[in-house]
Write a protein that holds these residues in place. Structure first.
Motif, short mmCIF file in Angstrom:
data_model
loop_
_atom_site.label_atom_id
_atom_site.label_comp_id
_atom_site.label_asym_id
_atom_site.label_seq_id
_atom_site.Cartn_x
_atom_site.Cartn_y
_atom_site.Cartn_z
N SER A 1 0.81 -1.22 0.00
CA SER A 1 0.00 0.00 0.00
C SER A 1 0.84 1.26 0.00
CB SER A 1 -0.93 0.00 1.22
OG SER A 1 -0.17 0.02 2.43
N GLN A 2 2.05 1.21 0.54
CA GLN A 2 2.93 2.38 0.57
C GLN A 2 4.37 1.93 0.75
OE1 GLN A 2 2.94 4.52 4.58
NE2 GLN A 2 0.90 3.58 4.62
N PRO A 3 5.32 2.73 0.31
CA PRO A 3 6.74 2.37 0.47
C PRO A 3 7.12 2.35 1.94
CG PRO A 3 6.47 4.11 -1.17
CD PRO A 3 5.15 3.99 -0.47
N GLY A 4 8.07 1.51 2.28
CA GLY A 4 8.61 1.48 3.63
C GLY A 4 8.03 0.41 4.51
N LEU A 5 6.98 -0.27 4.08
CA LEU A 5 6.38 -1.33 4.90
C LEU A 5 7.06 -2.65 4.58
CD1 LEU A 5 2.56 -0.48 4.64
CD2 LEU A 5 4.25 0.38 6.24
N GLU A 6 7.64 -3.27 5.61
CA GLU A 6 8.38 -4.51 5.40
C GLU A 6 8.00 -5.60 6.38
OE1 GLU A 6 12.44 -3.45 5.67
OE2 GLU A 6 12.55 -2.60 3.66
N THR A 7 7.52 -5.25 7.56
CA THR A 7 7.25 -6.23 8.61
C THR A 7 5.85 -6.04 9.16
OG1 THR A 7 8.11 -4.80 10.37
CG2 THR A 7 9.70 -6.24 9.24
N TYR A 8 5.45 -6.98 9.98
CA TYR A 8 4.12 -6.90 10.62
C TYR A 8 3.98 -5.66 11.50
CZ TYR A 8 -0.23 -9.42 11.66
OH TYR A 8 -1.54 -9.82 11.74
N PRO A 9 4.98 -5.32 12.34
CA PRO A 9 4.86 -4.08 13.10
C PRO A 9 4.74 -2.84 12.22
CG PRO A 9 6.53 -5.48 14.09
CD PRO A 9 6.14 -6.13 12.80
N ASP A 10 5.41 -2.83 11.06
CA ASP A 10 5.25 -1.71 10.13
C ASP A 10 3.80 -1.58 9.68
OD1 ASP A 10 7.95 -1.34 10.33
OD2 ASP A 10 8.44 -2.26 8.41
N ILE A 11 3.17 -2.71 9.41
CA ILE A 11 1.76 -2.70 9.02
C ILE A 11 0.90 -2.14 10.15
CG2 ILE A 11 -0.20 -4.17 8.41
CD1 ILE A 11 1.75 -6.02 6.98
N GLY A 12 1.20 -2.58 11.38
CA GLY A 12 0.45 -2.08 12.53
C GLY A 12 0.58 -0.58 12.69
N GLN A 13 1.79 -0.05 12.45
CA GLN A 13 2.00 1.39 12.57
C GLN A 13 1.30 2.14 11.45
OE1 GLN A 13 6.06 2.53 13.02
NE2 GLN A 13 5.64 4.71 13.14
N ALA A 14 1.34 1.60 10.23
CA ALA A 14 0.66 2.26 9.12
C ALA A 14 -0.85 2.29 9.33
CB ALA A 14 0.98 1.55 7.81
N ALA A 15 -1.38 1.29 10.03
CA ALA A 15 -2.82 1.21 10.24
C ALA A 15 -3.28 2.02 11.44
CB ALA A 15 -3.23 -0.25 10.39
N PHE A 16 -2.55 1.95 12.55
CA PHE A 16 -3.03 2.53 13.80
C PHE A 16 -1.99 3.38 14.51
CE2 PHE A 16 -5.15 -1.63 13.22
CZ PHE A 16 -6.44 -1.16 12.98
N GLY A 17 -0.95 3.81 13.80
CA GLY A 17 0.04 4.68 14.41
C GLY A 17 1.02 3.93 15.29
N THR A 18 1.74 4.70 16.11
CA THR A 18 2.75 4.10 16.98
C THR A 18 2.16 3.12 17.97
OG1 THR A 18 4.05 6.15 16.82
CG2 THR A 18 4.62 4.63 18.58
N ALA A 19 0.96 3.42 18.47
CA ALA A 19 0.29 2.50 19.39
C ALA A 19 0.02 1.16 18.71
CB ALA A 19 -1.01 3.11 19.90
#
Length: 546
Positions: A213-231
């Protein structure tokens, strides 16, 4: 993607600080004018890289070790490749001081050697000759921005390599409990295995769409941050690490149960305390895996861990051999449905598909990413057939006397039984350190950056983790119930609920009505299964303890 050329190198402290400062100064002077003219241009391109600047930074390289095996181009103990991985753990060099995630190109290479690997010259070089010069931060940022969409060198995984890695992740200790799951849920409950397989395959595909969906996403935590921020990143990471930690607890219980079946009369008197066989083997298992957790170079264990696929196949063959060749027999017809214990079976079947934490790493390491759906389908199909075959055969052989691990039911005097039990005993010993390393590295990131004490910090953290898994495993020595609890509480979140929730959040506005409805349905199935499975398994654990 963020995994750019500048991040393919190790950031280490130079032995000659003067040379490093002189190099950085020259690079800064050469790039000041360029950076001033291109600051506006670089800013939006480097923005995705900020996804990996918060805890945990070590997730990518630690899960790459857990979910795949380095190619044979990596040499063994004492070399800089995986030693630098634990540099963030034991030496506390770049991760805590430079706040730059270490990307390990050698460690993230796939299971089997590629053509490029085989063509590399096999010669001994010093650690510094293997590393490019340390670039300045400005030069790194600019270079990263320019090549952010290039394919990193580490993405060399072929279809076959990715498939074997997928099978290695999916086909774990859960296969030992599928006959017990049929006993708990009945023959009709076996349909849950296929339902979870289909839903897990679908959510595995959703992770791919989230990553793309966007550059920079590589891992599951990255997906979590892209979806719901740092939390979201913190929540996803904590859930994943808890699942890994709980798996290590299961390894302790597994070892203790199987060794006790081999040596039921073993005991030890220690300081007035009498240790029975179960406690004795739990303690010995913890002491046996402790040195492997201290290792700075996990390449040996990474190679051996590929035997997980072979070990699972061997155990299945031994079960079939016992039933067909040794003629143990298939007397039991079983029950159609057990509603009272069906929730326990839900967790057991769910645990069989707990590989989603590694799927993003497998996807981002593939050379041809359009083959990812086929890799996923092949891995799920093979593992599901193995799970179902073992479930049917084991329950038909042992019926209502089926134990939480079918190896405990196999007649001990048979050669096939001894092979199955010893294979089951040896396999977790090679996987424990790889499973615990991501948890240990995440905790080490939180420690103060002190070069002199980092080694002590790492040893204390890893020792405490191993001892705590031993204590939990001996306190709650119920393999099947603990496995069901993990599958209900953590696997349902990681496998069913979170992928759909992240997909709806990241791609909101682009999701069709059918896609949205299907995601909501999967979330509902995950939530209901999690609630009933967790409650049932937790209640039975409490009853067993009391």
């Amino acid at each position: 993607m963020k995994n750019s050329v500048s991040e393919q190198s190790f950031y280490i402290e130079s032995e000659d600080e003067d040379e490093e400062e002189e190099f950085n100064k020259g690079e800064d002077d050469a790039n000041d004018s360029d950076s001033s003219h291109n600051s506006n241009e670089d800013q939006p391109q480097s923005k995705p890289n900020s996804l990996n600047t918060t805890w945990p930074q070590s997730y990518r390289q630690s899960i790459d070790l857990y979910g795949s095996v380095p190619s044979p181009s990596i040499t063994f103990l004492g070399t800089p490749t995986l030693s630098k991985l634990s540099g963030s753990s034991f030496l506390s060099s770049s991760l805590t001081r430079r706040h730059t995630p270490e990307i390990l190109p050698s460690a993230t290479k796939p299971l089997l050697p590629t053509v490029a690997d085989e063509q590399q010259p096999q010669q001994r070089r010093s650690s510094h000759s293997l590393l490019p010069p340390i670039p300045s931060r400005k030069a790194s940022a600019k270079k990263s921005a320019k090549v952010s969409h290039e394919v990193p060198a580490s993405r060399q995984s072929s279809f076959g390599q990715a498939t074997i890695n997928g099978i290695n992740v999916l086909c774990g200790v859960g296969i030992l409990s599928t006959p017990y799951a049929v006993k708990e849920g009945g023959w009709a409950g076996l349909s849950l295995l296929f339902i979870f397989a289909a839903l897990s395959y679908y959510t595995g595909l959703l992770l791919r769409y989230c990553l793309d969906s966007q550059p920079g996403l590589e891992t599951y935590p990255d997906i979590g941050q892209a979806a719901f921020g740092t939390a979201g990143r913190f929540a996803v990471s904590i859930i994943l690490y808890c699942e890994l930690y709980a798996s290590c607890v299961e390894y302790i219980i597994l070892e203790s149960d199987n060794l006790t079946s081999l040596f039921p009369n073993a005991h030890l008197s220690l300081g007035g305390y009498e240790l029975n066989s179960h406690h004795l083997f739990g303690l010995l298992t913890a002491l046996a895996v402790l040195p492997t957790v201290w290792l700075r170079d996990l390449s040996v264990l990474s190679y051996i861990s590929v035997g997980g696929v072979i070990a699972s196949i061997l155990v299945v063959i031994c079960l079939f051999w016992t039933g067909l060749v040794d003629k143990v027999g298939f007397q039991s017809k079983g029950t159609t449905l057990n509603l009272t214990t069906l929730p326990v079976a839900i967790g057991l079947y769910g645990y069989c598909y707990s590989g989603h934490a590694v799927f993003p790493n497998i996807y981002t390491s593939m050379e041809k990413r359009n083959q990812y759906p086929a890799v996923l389908l092949t891995s799920f199909a093979i593992c599901t057939l193995m799970y179902a075959g073992v479930a049917v055969l084991g329950y038909r052989m042992f019926g209502e006397s089926t134990e939480s691990q079918f190896t405990l039911n196999m007649p001990q005097e048979l050669v096939a039984s001894k092979i199955a039990v010893w294979t089951t005993v040896v396999n977790p010993l090679t996987k424990y350190a790889l499973t615990m390393t991501p948890v240990a590295m995440s905790l080490e990131e939180l420690m103060p950056s002190n070069h002199l004490k980092s080694h002590i910090y790492a040893i204390l953290i890893r020792t405490a983790l191993v001892m705590s898994t031993m204590v939990v495993g001996l306190t709650v020595p119920f393999f099947g119930l603990v496995l069901s609890l993990i599958g209900s509480l953590f696997t349902m979140l990681v496998t069913l609920i979170l992928p759909c929730a992240c997909y709806l959040s990241i791609l909101r506005g682009k999701v069709t009505l059918l896609q949205g409805s299907l995601c909501i349905l999967v979330i509902a199935v995950g939530v209901v299964s999690s609630i009933f499975g967790t409650y049932s398994s937790f209640t039975k654990i409490v009853e067993s303890l009391s």
